[in-house]
Each structure stands twice: as C-alpha cells, then as structure tokens.
Scaffold this motif. Structure first.
Motif, PDB file in Angstrom:
ATOM      1  N   ASP B 316       0.840  -1.206   0.000  1.00 64.20           N
ATOM      2  CA  ASP B 316       0.000   0.000   0.000  1.00 64.20           C
ATOM      3  C   ASP B 316       0.870   1.249   0.000  1.00 64.20           C
ATOM      4  O   ASP B 316       1.839   1.346   0.752  1.00 64.20           O
ATOM      5  N   VAL B 318       0.871   5.494   0.165  1.00 64.30           N
ATOM      6  CA  VAL B 318       0.092   6.649   0.601  1.00 64.30           C
ATOM      7  C   VAL B 318       0.867   7.915   0.284  1.00 64.30           C
ATOM      8  O   VAL B 318       2.047   8.031   0.641  1.00 64.30           O
ATOM      9  N   ARG B 319       0.216   8.869  -0.370  1.00 66.99           N
ATOM     10  CA  ARG B 319       0.863  10.160  -0.624  1.00 66.99           C
ATOM     11  C   ARG B 319       0.809  11.009   0.637  1.00 66.99           C
ATOM     12  O   ARG B 319      -0.247  11.185   1.238  1.00 66.99           O
ATOM     13  N   ASN B 357       0.763  10.706   8.820  1.00 65.45           N
ATOM     14  CA  ASN B 357      -0.121  10.653   7.652  1.00 65.45           C
ATOM     15  C   ASN B 357      -0.085  11.922   6.823  1.00 65.45           C
ATOM     16  O   ASN B 357      -0.989  12.169   6.033  1.00 65.45           O
TER      17      ASN B 357
END
Lengths: 168, 470
Positions: B316, B318-319, B357
């Motif tokens: 996976d 994620v930017r 995040n």
C-alpha cells in the motif's frame, strides 16, 4: 531557410561544439545513442542523431537552482522540436543534471524539474508526449569537473538524448 | 548559529583539567618526581574535592582534554589466545581513544603491570601516572576454538571497580566484535551513554574520475574494518539506509536506467525493487520507519517531487505531501509518529515536520541559508541536517522544534549526516573541491569536537550507521 533561422542554428552549433566532444564519455543515460555512437550516424546527415547533437544542439543550460528556460534555451529547444517533428522514427530521453553545489536528494529533484521543463516545452511545440521520457541524474554525472562557476554553469543542464523508436 | 552553553562545563571538569595540566608540566621528569608532584597537587583542597563520585564524563558538556586511562594489555590465559589478546587490547584502546574522550596511557609509563586478572589493583601506582580509569582484561581460547574475553574496569580516583567484571564469548572470526563489546561497556559505564562501537556502516564506495564515477554499495564495521561489497559497479547506487534491526538495507539504484528504490538483505545478493511504477516515475531518498515495515521516500513525477509512504508487506502506497515544490529527504521520529523532511515551498530548502499521515507541516528551520537532509536522532532529542550558507556546507544539529541550532562542521561540501546508534556521534560525507575532488567519510560528536576521517580504502560517500548489533 530564413536568415534568422540560419543564425539560430549557427549559434546552436557554436554552443554545442564546445561541449559535445566529451558528451558520450560522461556515462550518460541508458538506451540512448550509445558510447560507440552506433545510433549517431553522419554529422552531415540532417536526419541523424549526430546532426541533432552537433548542429541542432542537444543541451540547454540553467541558472543556479532554476529550471526556467532562458531565451537561448528556447531557441535550442525550438530546433530540437523541429528535428523531432521531422524525424518521427526517433524518440528522446531528456536528462536533467545539477551542479555539485547541493545535497544529493535535492539535486535529484532539481534535475527532474529541469528535464520536465524541457519535456513540457517540446510537447508545447507539438512533439508527442509518448516520444519523450525524462530522467534525473542530480549531481551524479557532471560533464565538467572543476569546482568553479565555469564548470558549474555547464553542469546545470538538460541533455536531450535521441533514442531509436517512435515512442508510444 | 547558536552554540550550546559551553560554560556549563562544571567545576569538576575544570579541576580535572587543572590536575592534568599540573601533571603535564612534569613531562620529562622522572617518574618519581611526577609522582611526588601529583601527590602535592592532589593534596590541595580544590583538587581533593575534584571527584566526589565515580568517574563520569558528560558528553554533552564537551571535554576540554581527553581523560587519561590505562588499557592494560589483555592477558592471554593460554598460548593460543596470545595473538588475540594483543589485537583485542588494540581495538579496545582504539575505540575508546577514537571518541576523543580518552587518552590511552603508554605502557612504558606503567609503574605496575597487570599480571593477574583477579589480582589486587595497585591503585596508587595507577594514580601516580595520572590514570583516571584502568581496564583489565583476559582472553582464553577454548578447546572448541572459541574466544572468551573478560574485562574489569576500575575507577582509580575512588579506588573501586566501576561495575562488575563481564565476560563475552565469540568465534575467533568475530574477535573484533568482542573487542567492540568490551569497549562499549567501558564507554557506557564512564559516560552513562549507550556504546556505539559494535555497529556497522553501509556506504557507497566510489572509484574513477569525477565525470565517470563508479559506485558500489559497501558495508563495514564502524571503524572501517571488514569491508564487504553488496553490489557491483554496473549502475549508479545512492544513499543506502539500514533497517531498524540492521539486517536489511534500502537504497536507490539506476539499474533499470531510472532511479528506483530497492531493498536487500545484508548477507544476500538478492535484492528487490520496492516500487512497481512506470519508468516515468523516479523513486529515491528512502528511509525505514522505526517498525521496519514501512518506508518513506520521494517520488518525482512530471518534474514534481513529493513524499510517499509504502507498506512493505501490503505494498500500500500513501501520498504524504502534495505541493508543486520539492519535498524530499523524509526521516521518521524514533517513536514513528512524526516525519521531518525538506521542502523548497518557501523559495529555498527548509526543514519541516509533519505527522505520520502527512497533513499541514510545521517549519522548524529559520536561520540563514538552506537546510536539507534532516535526520531524526535515534534518541529523539535532536535533528541533524546539512546546511548551505555563503557558499559553505555545514553539518548541524537542532532541537526537534528547531531551537538551539548548532553547526558542527564547515567545509567546501559536507552533507548527509547519519547518527551513531547512541545519538551522540554523527558520520557524514565530506567532498574535497576541484577536478580531483573526492568524497570521504568523517565523524564528529554532537558537541562539534573530535572531527576525524573514517578510514576507507577508496573514496566513499553516503554513510548510514546501523543500530548497535545484538
């Protein structure tokens, strides 16, 4: 050919002649006109990559930490676009390079910016996007090796390397 | 640039320095004279109160002068151990002296020799030559060709052992590691910090002229010994990074023609590409999260570079940043909750901190010049960085909120700091100027002292320090 166009080509030739001698000796990209010049052809043949490198001019230079295309750079790139539009059996890999005055990661990103600026310009002149790839070498492949602005200015460059095939 | 408050060096240190100064004045006098002179100086009240507690060097305070210690030649308890005993003594002394905190007293200056590992320590004799600490060791070769190495550490001033004796066992091939473990114990007991000698460094070996450099990944002990190559020189390799457990390495390679990040297991040739992206996307500047399962790195696509997070198990992706500026060189905080990185969104390179995040980052660098390659200390207390200002490069550290910026080095080109496992020493690349310019590895401690070149056989760059080995 108009007088203006001739003058531009002559200028481009003068610029590229200074640096093309060791062009292939500097370990540039893969899949390009190889070190043996096998793809290069005759310099007098306007449809050859050798002509592109020497006469059209395969590179443009950048100011410190910049990816803006100068007037001179745009003249050279106009010639590159014309050549690519005429010689549709070739594609191009655009290398972006930086001088040694910067950190490794940042220079990779900066080289990517420069290559992309050239790619976008060529696309704006009608070259199909599928024929143009970009790569950044950051500061890994200087062509001049002194630690002065004389060398740095030559190393802050993009080089358009002609490759075989019409692209995708 | 602000320096840490060096006046914080306490009186104890000043007095110690004084005592050493007094002792040094006796250079050239007979041993007896030196002993008498020292006795007088010790009798002075100020110096008598020199140390109320056990020997303790506070690294963050900076050390004016290395503390004299005696690493007595390790005893060989049987004939087969004699060569190892000699070599191990040398590595222990070299580790300790290499910190810049200690000076190993020459054997010729000894008044008494150590002939019995368990024997009484002649404190007065060691005190007389001004030793602050004594390391005693012994090496045994077992019948199945294993090395047993034991040591004891004594605080000469208080006349008492510093901790218990310890014994390490290892194969004859790992004698250097055993020596490093002994030195780590000595260092740790005296400084109160974890050691860092039993560790490795992965780096890029460089050969050939500046315009046609050949690069290979290499791994070595922290002190330059035991070099092994992990890749050949057929493609450019950059910036290797150790996993938190030291058994895997992330790096960038041009193997496909385009820069992509790879992972390999140390000791295995096999490597794997981490990104299955189209060739138009370059990936670089990878680093592990503290959990070892997640990687942060940069992707350059269409000329724009942003930071992404990749789960190594699930793939996976994620930017984490989304800006037209350059975002690169991400590094996790040791608790895994934050990421420091560099961005030129303000117009030039500066340091920012964001959450795991992404989200709105907070700028932490505000001094003159440009800041890049931030690396969070494994202890969480500092962020090291490369700074460019007025045509010079510096390695520096700052608190994680950007305060207390301190530059540790200055040169034509310093870059890419990596932390020793104890967060008290940094290693980095220093490149010399000119057509013959070459990179080399250097280390410096976080007080800016003890700058030294790390020995490598050829030019070298992009060091990354492993955690302390198990």
């Amino acid at each position: 050919m108009t007088f203006t166009k001739t003058a531009v080509l002559l200028t481009a030739f003068a610029l590229s002649a200074c640096t093309s001698a060791d062009r292939f000796g500097s370990g540039s990209g893969t899949g390009a006109a190889g070190a043996d010049g096998s793809l290069a052809g005759s310099i007098s043949d306007p449809t050859s990559p050798a002509y592109f490198n020497a006469t059209v001019g395969d590179r443009v230079l950048f100011l410190v930490d910049q990816s803006t295309l100068s007037q001179e750079a745009q003249f050279v790139l106009d010639g590159q676009a014309d050549w690519l539009l005429t010689n549709s059996e070739y594609s191009a890999l655009i290398e972006g390079h930086a001088d040694e005055q910067g950190t490794r990661d940042y220079n990779l990103a900066l080289g990517a910016r420069r290559a992309s600026a050239v790619q976008n310009y060529l696309i704006s002149k009608g070259v199909a996007p599928g024929r143009l790839k970009t790569i950044s070498y950051g500061k890994e492949r200087p062509i001049e090796i002194c630690s002065d602005e004389a060398c740095y200015s030559q190393n802050r460059r993009s080089v358009t390397v002609i490759t075989a095939g019409a692209g995708v | 640039m602000t320096y840490f408050d060096e006046t914080a060096i306490n009186a104890r240190f000043f007095q110690r320095a004084m005592r050493r100064f007094l002792a040094r004045k006796n250079t050239g006098l007979t041993r007896w004279m030196a002993a008498c002179f020292l006795a007088v100086s010790i009798a002075a009240p100020a110096v008598a109160q020199d140390r109320s507690g056990p020997l303790r060097i506070e690294i963050t305070e900076g050390v004016i002068e290395p503390v004299p210690i005696a690493v007595a030649p390790f005893l060989a308890e049987n004939a087969a151990a004699s060569e190892f005993a000699r070599e191990i003594t040398g590595v222990v002394a070299s580790d300790l002296v290499g910190t810049g905190l200690f000076r190993d007293l020459p054997r010729e200056s000894y008044i008494s020799e150590v002939t019995n590992f368990d024997g009484e320590v002649a404190y007065a004799d060691w005190k007389a030559i001004n030793a602050e600490a004594l390391v005693v060791g012994a090496v045994t070769m077992t019948s199945d060709n294993r090395l047993l190495v034991k040591f004891r550490l004594f605080d000469i001033f208080t006349g008492a052992p510093l901790g218990d004796g310890l014994q390490f066992a290892g194969s004859t091939n790992s004698w250097r590691r055993v020596a490093h473990k002994v030195a780590d114990q000595v260092y740790s007991r005296i400084t109160g910090e974890d050691g860092y000698f039993d560790s490795r460094v992965v780096y890029v070996e460089e050969t050939g002229p500046k315009n046609a450099r050949q690069k290979r990944l290499a791994i070595m002990d922290y002190d330059g010994a035991n070099v092994q190559f992990l890749t050949d020189a057929s493609s450019i390799v950059l910036a290797p990074r150790f996993s938190p457990t030291g058994d895997r390495v992330l790096f960038t390679s041009y193997e496909t023609g385009f820069p992509q990040i790879y992972e390999l297991a140390v000791g295995q040739v096999q490597k794997r590409a981490l990104s299955e992206l189209d060739a138009e996307t370059m990936t670089f500047a990878p680093r592990y999260a503290p959990n070892g399962r997640t990687v942060v790195y940069s992707e350059a696509r269409g000329g724009n570079t942003d930071i992404f997070r990749l789960d190594l198990n699930t793939g996976d992706r994620v930017r984490l940043t989304s800006a037209p500026s350059i975002e690169t060189a991400p590094s996790f905080s040791p608790d895994g909750s934050q990421i420091v990185f560099e961005s030129d969104r303000s117009g030039n390179q500066q340091l920012y901190v964001m959450g795991l995040n992404g989200g709105e980052p907070k700028r932490i660098s505000f001094g003159q010049g440009r800041y890049g390659t931030p690396v969070w200390s494994p202890r969480g207390d500092f962020i090291a960085f490369t700074k460019q200002n007025n045509g010079r490069f510096h390695i520096g550290v700052m608190r994680t909120d950007g305060s207390n910026e301190r530059l540790l080095t200055a040169s034509f080109l310093d870059e890419g700091p990596t932390w020793a496992p104890n967060g008290r020493v940094l290693m980095f690349t220093r490149e010399s100027a000119g057509a013959d310019g070459q990179p080399a590895l250097f280390s410096v401690d976080i007080s800016g002292r003890n700058l030294r070149r790390v020995p490598t056989a050829t030019a070298a760059s992009d060091p990354a320090w492993s955690p302390l080995l198990p």
